[in-house]
Design a protein around this motif. Sequence first.
Motif, PDB file in Angstrom:
ATOM      1  N   SER A 164     -32.964   9.319 -53.449  1.00  0.00           N
ATOM      2  CA  SER A 164     -33.920   8.229 -53.208  1.00  0.00           C
ATOM      3  C   SER A 164     -35.257   8.523 -53.883  1.00  0.00           C
ATOM      4  O   SER A 164     -35.859   7.641 -54.502  1.00  0.00           O
ATOM      5  CB  SER A 164     -34.110   8.000 -51.702  1.00  0.00           C
ATOM      6  OG  SER A 164     -32.946   7.383 -51.167  1.00  0.00           O
ATOM      7  N   ILE A 165     -35.716   9.769 -53.794  1.00  0.00           N
ATOM      8  CA  ILE A 165     -36.983  10.136 -54.445  1.00  0.00           C
ATOM      9  C   ILE A 165     -36.885   9.955 -55.960  1.00  0.00           C
ATOM     10  O   ILE A 165     -37.800   9.427 -56.598  1.00  0.00           O
ATOM     11  CB  ILE A 165     -37.364  11.589 -54.078  1.00  0.00           C
ATOM     12  CG1 ILE A 165     -37.747  11.656 -52.586  1.00  0.00           C
ATOM     13  CG2 ILE A 165     -38.486  12.110 -54.968  1.00  0.00           C
ATOM     14  CD1 ILE A 165     -37.908  13.064 -52.050  1.00  0.00           C
ATOM     15  N   ILE A 166     -35.761  10.361 -56.529  1.00  0.00           N
ATOM     16  CA  ILE A 166     -35.567  10.231 -57.981  1.00  0.00           C
ATOM     17  C   ILE A 166     -35.534   8.748 -58.379  1.00  0.00           C
ATOM     18  O   ILE A 166     -36.133   8.346 -59.377  1.00  0.00           O
ATOM     19  CB  ILE A 166     -34.282  10.974 -58.417  1.00  0.00           C
ATOM     20  CG1 ILE A 166     -34.480  12.486 -58.269  1.00  0.00           C
ATOM     21  CG2 ILE A 166     -33.879  10.605 -59.844  1.00  0.00           C
ATOM     22  CD1 ILE A 166     -33.201  13.313 -58.357  1.00  0.00           C
ATOM     23  N   CYS A 167     -34.868   7.912 -57.592  1.00  0.00           N
ATOM     24  CA  CYS A 167     -34.772   6.476 -57.917  1.00  0.00           C
ATOM     25  C   CYS A 167     -36.119   5.767 -57.762  1.00  0.00           C
ATOM     26  O   CYS A 167     -36.383   4.783 -58.442  1.00  0.00           O
ATOM     27  CB  CYS A 167     -33.743   5.797 -57.018  1.00  0.00           C
ATOM     28  SG  CYS A 167     -32.037   6.251 -57.419  1.00  0.00           S
ATOM     29  N   ILE A 168     -36.970   6.255 -56.868  1.00  0.00           N
ATOM     30  CA  ILE A 168     -38.247   5.578 -56.622  1.00  0.00           C
ATOM     31  C   ILE A 168     -39.338   6.073 -57.562  1.00  0.00           C
ATOM     32  O   ILE A 168     -40.088   5.286 -58.124  1.00  0.00           O
ATOM     33  CB  ILE A 168     -38.667   5.761 -55.140  1.00  0.00           C
ATOM     34  CG1 ILE A 168     -37.678   4.996 -54.237  1.00  0.00           C
ATOM     35  CG2 ILE A 168     -40.103   5.293 -54.903  1.00  0.00           C
ATOM     36  CD1 ILE A 168     -37.821   5.292 -52.762  1.00  0.00           C
ATOM     37  N   LEU A 169     -39.432   7.391 -57.751  1.00  0.00           N
ATOM     38  CA  LEU A 169     -40.551   7.973 -58.502  1.00  0.00           C
ATOM     39  C   LEU A 169     -40.206   8.357 -59.931  1.00  0.00           C
ATOM     40  O   LEU A 169     -41.097   8.582 -60.743  1.00  0.00           O
ATOM     41  CB  LEU A 169     -41.034   9.242 -57.811  1.00  0.00           C
ATOM     42  CG  LEU A 169     -42.079   9.088 -56.739  1.00  0.00           C
ATOM     43  CD1 LEU A 169     -42.494  10.443 -56.221  1.00  0.00           C
ATOM     44  CD2 LEU A 169     -43.298   8.364 -57.305  1.00  0.00           C
ATOM     45  N   SER A 170     -38.922   8.543 -60.218  1.00  0.00           N
ATOM     46  CA  SER A 170     -38.502   9.011 -61.540  1.00  0.00           C
ATOM     47  C   SER A 170     -39.261  10.285 -61.960  1.00  0.00           C
ATOM     48  O   SER A 170     -39.850  10.341 -63.040  1.00  0.00           O
ATOM     49  CB  SER A 170     -38.709   7.897 -62.572  1.00  0.00           C
ATOM     50  OG  SER A 170     -37.979   8.167 -63.746  1.00  0.00           O
ATOM     51  N   PRO A 171     -39.263  11.324 -61.123  1.00  0.00           N
ATOM     52  CA  PRO A 171     -39.998  12.549 -61.472  1.00  0.00           C
ATOM     53  C   PRO A 171     -39.375  13.249 -62.679  1.00  0.00           C
ATOM     54  O   PRO A 171     -38.165  13.168 -62.897  1.00  0.00           O
ATOM     55  CB  PRO A 171     -39.863  13.425 -60.220  1.00  0.00           C
ATOM     56  CG  PRO A 171     -38.614  12.940 -59.541  1.00  0.00           C
ATOM     57  CD  PRO A 171     -38.539  11.464 -59.844  1.00  0.00           C
ATOM     58  N   GLN A 172     -40.226  13.921 -63.445  1.00  0.00           N
ATOM     59  CA  GLN A 172     -39.733  14.710 -64.583  1.00  0.00           C
ATOM     60  C   GLN A 172     -39.150  16.046 -64.110  1.00  0.00           C
ATOM     61  O   GLN A 172     -38.431  16.713 -64.843  1.00  0.00           O
ATOM     62  CB  GLN A 172     -40.878  14.979 -65.562  1.00  0.00           C
ATOM     63  CG  GLN A 172     -41.406  13.719 -66.218  1.00  0.00           C
ATOM     64  CD  GLN A 172     -42.826  13.867 -66.708  1.00  0.00           C
ATOM     65  OE1 GLN A 172     -43.602  14.676 -66.182  1.00  0.00           O
ATOM     66  NE2 GLN A 172     -43.184  13.082 -67.716  1.00  0.00           N
ATOM     67  N   ARG A 173     -39.498  16.445 -62.901  1.00  0.00           N
ATOM     68  CA  ARG A 173     -38.922  17.659 -62.309  1.00  0.00           C
ATOM     69  C   ARG A 173     -39.083  17.578 -60.794  1.00  0.00           C
ATOM     70  O   ARG A 173     -40.035  16.960 -60.298  1.00  0.00           O
ATOM     71  CB  ARG A 173     -39.615  18.917 -62.845  1.00  0.00           C
ATOM     72  CG  ARG A 173     -38.980  20.232 -62.378  1.00  0.00           C
ATOM     73  CD  ARG A 173     -39.446  21.415 -63.216  1.00  0.00           C
ATOM     74  NE  ARG A 173     -38.931  21.315 -64.570  1.00  0.00           N
ATOM     75  CZ  ARG A 173     -39.519  21.871 -65.642  1.00  0.00           C
ATOM     76  NH1 ARG A 173     -40.624  22.556 -65.517  1.00  0.00           N
ATOM     77  NH2 ARG A 173     -38.970  21.723 -66.848  1.00  0.00           N
ATOM     78  N   VAL A 174     -38.162  18.216 -60.066  1.00  0.00           N
ATOM     79  CA  VAL A 174     -38.238  18.305 -58.609  1.00  0.00           C
ATOM     80  C   VAL A 174     -38.355  19.782 -58.240  1.00  0.00           C
ATOM     81  O   VAL A 174     -37.474  20.574 -58.592  1.00  0.00           O
ATOM     82  CB  VAL A 174     -36.980  17.686 -57.954  1.00  0.00           C
ATOM     83  CG1 VAL A 174     -36.979  17.937 -56.450  1.00  0.00           C
ATOM     84  CG2 VAL A 174     -36.884  16.201 -58.267  1.00  0.00           C
ATOM     85  N   ILE A 175     -39.441  20.154 -57.574  1.00  0.00           N
ATOM     86  CA  ILE A 175     -39.639  21.532 -57.116  1.00  0.00           C
ATOM     87  C   ILE A 175     -39.347  21.545 -55.621  1.00  0.00           C
ATOM     88  O   ILE A 175     -39.939  20.765 -54.874  1.00  0.00           O
ATOM     89  CB  ILE A 175     -41.081  21.994 -57.382  1.00  0.00           C
ATOM     90  CG1 ILE A 175     -41.407  21.849 -58.872  1.00  0.00           C
ATOM     91  CG2 ILE A 175     -41.288  23.430 -56.922  1.00  0.00           C
ATOM     92  CD1 ILE A 175     -42.878  22.073 -59.201  1.00  0.00           C
ATOM     93  N   ILE A 176     -38.441  22.412 -55.197  1.00  0.00           N
ATOM     94  CA  ILE A 176     -38.034  22.388 -53.795  1.00  0.00           C
ATOM     95  C   ILE A 176     -38.024  23.805 -53.223  1.00  0.00           C
ATOM     96  O   ILE A 176     -37.330  24.685 -53.725  1.00  0.00           O
ATOM     97  CB  ILE A 176     -36.674  21.645 -53.637  1.00  0.00           C
ATOM     98  CG1 ILE A 176     -36.256  21.557 -52.172  1.00  0.00           C
ATOM     99  CG2 ILE A 176     -35.578  22.222 -54.499  1.00  0.00           C
ATOM    100  CD1 ILE A 176     -35.145  20.531 -51.909  1.00  0.00           C
ATOM    101  N   GLY A 177     -38.889  24.008 -52.222  1.00  0.00           N
ATOM    102  CA  GLY A 177     -39.003  25.323 -51.596  1.00  0.00           C
ATOM    103  C   GLY A 177     -39.028  25.205 -50.092  1.00  0.00           C
ATOM    104  O   GLY A 177     -38.529  24.238 -49.523  1.00  0.00           O
ATOM    105  N   GLY A 178     -39.612  26.201 -49.444  1.00  0.00           N
ATOM    106  CA  GLY A 178     -39.666  26.235 -47.981  1.00  0.00           C
ATOM    107  C   GLY A 178     -38.620  27.188 -47.429  1.00  0.00           C
ATOM    108  O   GLY A 178     -37.688  27.600 -48.140  1.00  0.00           O
TER     109      GLY A 178
END
Lengths: 300, 300
Positions: A220-234
């Motif tokens: 959903s995030i990719i379809c809405i924002l079209s980010p060039q990269r996704v950084i995922i931590g935590g």
Amino acid sequence: MQVYGGIEAGGTKFVCAVGDASGELLERLEYATTAPYETLHRAVDFFRQQKRALGAVGVACFGPLDLRPASRTYGHITSTPKPGWSNTDVLGPLLQGLGVPVGFDTDVNGAALAEHRWGAACGLDTFVYLTIGTGIGGGGMVGGKLLHGLLHPEMGHLRVPHDRDADPFEGTCPFHGDCWEGLACGPALAERSGMEASVLPDDHPAWVLEANYLALGLVSIICILSPQRVIIGGGVMRRAVLLHLVRKRVVQLLAGYLPLPALGSHVDEYIVPPALGENAGVLGAIALAERAARQAEPQL
Amino acid sequence: MQVYGGIEAGGTKFVCAVGDASGELLERLEYATTAPYETLHRAVDFFRQQKRALGAVGVACFGPLDLRPASRTYGHITSTPKPGWSNTDVLGPLLQGLGVPVGFDTDVNGAALAEHRWGAACGLDTFVYLTIGTGIGGGGMVGGKLLHGLLHPEMGHLRVPHDRDADPFEGTCPFHGDCWEGLACGPALAERSGMEASVLPDDHPAWVLEANYLALGLVSIICILSPQRVIIGGGVMRRAVLLHLVRKRVVQLLAGYLPLPALGSHVDEYIVPPALGENAGVLGAIALAERAARQAEPQL
């Protein structure tokens, strides 16, 4: 080199640090979050004791926050389950106590800015930074600007498909039950499987389910924002097998609709862990300080 | 006053128009979309016949599109189910045939820009424009910039909860089945209820289900982008009762988590129809032209 102060203001602990434009930390103090007055003044004291003059101080703060500069409550924490902290003016005591410009944003926008400055988002202008831990938080940039808008993103509360036959768990969110955070934060993972995430073996089916929920939110995030990269931590993402499962599932779910290498063969470079590790939070605050100093310069 | 050309390039029809910076249309031509060469050259001929010199032409185009200016296929439609139009160079023939700057973006980003210039998003810098019709499309601005990033938003393909016991319909999306578009576009509404949306009575339960799916997608968009306003139009939204149901359901789903007037008592001013009506598409193209002309001016 000019130095800056940074405060990673979390609901559990505060980290105060002094750093420079290279992202190196020169001093660091960590203490438990207690009552607002005491907690904020401890930060003021730490920076006042510094021998070097600070160009500015930045605060990467837990929220929700009021980030509208024209608002009467700009710089306040608005509503938070953290006892004693609702409607706390965070910015005011720091501005008064320190006498330098103070940058202020969410913890995740701060971390996103740090990753943009020194980490996994260098050179990009549109990307997302996510943290999967006690909750799910998300920030990022679009066109080189940190995400704000009406308030600021609350990505943890987006909705994802939930097959109650396969997973009858109701979700942990006190507001929404089975929103993204409710289904996929660390406590949800532990409660559903009846054991702490840290003791779940790599081949436990809970990781496949977790990866599925994380991937559904990412799609959903990719379809809405079209980010060039996704950084995922935590904390939850520390389990190495999980990132691999998430990447695979995102590609499966997109099903070739957007035939881009980033969403297929190059997904390992597209969905990535943070580059700044444990110091991402306080480096985010330092990046906010650096930016506040630049914005406070006289415009030519 | 300087005049501009605009092309609303749709899969079914093309609309070409000449307009000025006030948003007034001076000439307008509409024709069916046929083969690419013929369709694009008809637009070139229309603009060449104009007596007034055009400052630029803008194209608001169906997609997916390549919008990366550094790409070898910048200005192309990439993959589309529309026969004959995959990998079509849209921008090239127009640049060659017209000899003026040509602005190029998605149909929904164009419409978003027009609403920002003359409509329901005046004075805002972060908002979303959605169209619910044959498909679901979304565009918008963040921090005053149109949404681009890796490619451009494909909001129709975000995922929403789907209770298969309450609604066993599989969805219409050939890629994802029950993604947002698959569950809530016009053809899904018709196929599920066995009759065209236009003949469904206002009190048919299909509208409540439709409002629920639309609201679930809007909640994810609100949590991710934090828009200052949501503009929602398209054929399906012409049913007046639907907008009311959507607003009510969004507020219910957010459940008071973000206690802002826009997401409660003032939701009627937050989720709104487009202000520009039938001409939103071609006005979007004119707004893209105006912007292209400005960008082509020598920088001082």
